[in-house]
Scaffold this motif. Structure first.
Motif, PDB file in Angstrom:
ATOM      1  N   ARG A   1       0.798  -1.283  -0.016  1.00 63.58           N
ATOM      2  CA  ARG A   1       0.036  -0.157   0.048  1.00 63.58           C
ATOM      3  C   ARG A   1       0.882   1.245   0.036  1.00 63.58           C
ATOM      4  O   ARG A   1       2.143   1.404   0.661  1.00 63.58           O
ATOM      5  N   THR A   2       0.577   2.185  -0.749  1.00 63.53           N
ATOM      6  CA  THR A   2       1.271   3.321  -0.852  1.00 63.53           C
ATOM      7  C   THR A   2       1.042   4.362   0.456  1.00 63.53           C
ATOM      8  O   THR A   2      -0.272   4.689   0.602  1.00 63.53           O
ATOM      9  N   SER A   3       1.984   4.796   1.159  1.00 65.77           N
ATOM     10  CA  SER A   3       1.747   5.494   2.309  1.00 65.77           C
ATOM     11  C   SER A   3       1.049   7.032   1.801  1.00 65.77           C
ATOM     12  O   SER A   3       1.232   7.497   0.925  1.00 65.77           O
ATOM     13  N   LYS A   4       0.531   7.454   3.001  1.00 60.96           N
ATOM     14  CA  LYS A   4      -0.314   8.838   2.700  1.00 60.96           C
ATOM     15  C   LYS A   4       0.923   9.775   2.591  1.00 60.96           C
ATOM     16  O   LYS A   4       0.719  10.820   1.455  1.00 60.96           O
ATOM     17  N   MET A   5       2.189   9.825   3.295  1.00 61.55           N
ATOM     18  CA  MET A   5       3.321  10.717   2.918  1.00 61.55           C
ATOM     19  C   MET A   5       3.628  10.596   1.514  1.00 61.55           C
ATOM     20  O   MET A   5       4.149  11.672   1.009  1.00 61.55           O
ATOM     21  N   ARG A   6       3.869   9.378   0.948  1.00 62.34           N
ATOM     22  CA  ARG A   6       4.397   9.124  -0.352  1.00 62.34           C
ATOM     23  C   ARG A   6       3.471   9.756  -1.351  1.00 62.34           C
ATOM     24  O   ARG A   6       3.830  10.386  -2.359  1.00 62.34           O
ATOM     25  N   ARG A   7       2.165   9.285  -1.030  1.00 63.31           N
ATOM     26  CA  ARG A   7       1.292   9.792  -2.105  1.00 63.31           C
ATOM     27  C   ARG A   7       1.208  11.252  -2.170  1.00 63.31           C
ATOM     28  O   ARG A   7       0.846  11.965  -3.112  1.00 63.31           O
ATOM     29  N   ASP A   8       1.002  11.930  -0.992  1.00 64.71           N
ATOM     30  CA  ASP A   8       0.865  13.501  -0.782  1.00 64.71           C
ATOM     31  C   ASP A   8       2.154  14.078  -1.403  1.00 64.71           C
ATOM     32  O   ASP A   8       2.002  15.180  -1.852  1.00 64.71           O
ATOM     33  N   ARG A   9       3.377  13.526  -1.245  1.00 65.53           N
ATOM     34  CA  ARG A   9       4.457  14.168  -1.745  1.00 65.53           C
ATOM     35  C   ARG A   9       4.673  14.071  -3.281  1.00 65.53           C
ATOM     36  O   ARG A   9       4.896  14.880  -3.937  1.00 65.53           O
ATOM     37  N   ARG A  10       4.170  13.164  -4.007  1.00 66.94           N
ATOM     38  CA  ARG A  10       3.920  12.968  -5.373  1.00 66.94           C
ATOM     39  C   ARG A  10       3.058  13.910  -5.915  1.00 66.94           C
ATOM     40  O   ARG A  10       3.345  14.702  -6.831  1.00 66.94           O
TER      41      ARG A  10
END
Length: 61
Positions: free
Chosen positions: A7-16
């Protein structure tokens, strides 16, 4: 079908997603050829009603 293993973490998703916000450019503003008021390109001037050197719409009071 390609399925993500983790699962893609919220931090990685939001940074992208935030990376694209820095790519936006400022709005271009030009001067009206008739009255020298700042206007958006390809639009009639709201001050004098001119577009491409001729009056297209009546000026707003």
């Amino acid at each position: 079908m390609g399925v993500p293993k983790k699962r893609t973490s919220k931090m990685r998703r939001d940074r992208r997603r935030a990376a694209n916000n820095n790519l936006r450019t400022a709005v271009q503003v030009i001067q009206c050829s008739n009255c020298k008021e700042p206007i958006l390109p390809h639009r009639a001037c709201s001050a004098c009603g001119h577009y491409k050197g001729r009056e297209t719409v009546p000026a707003q009071a």
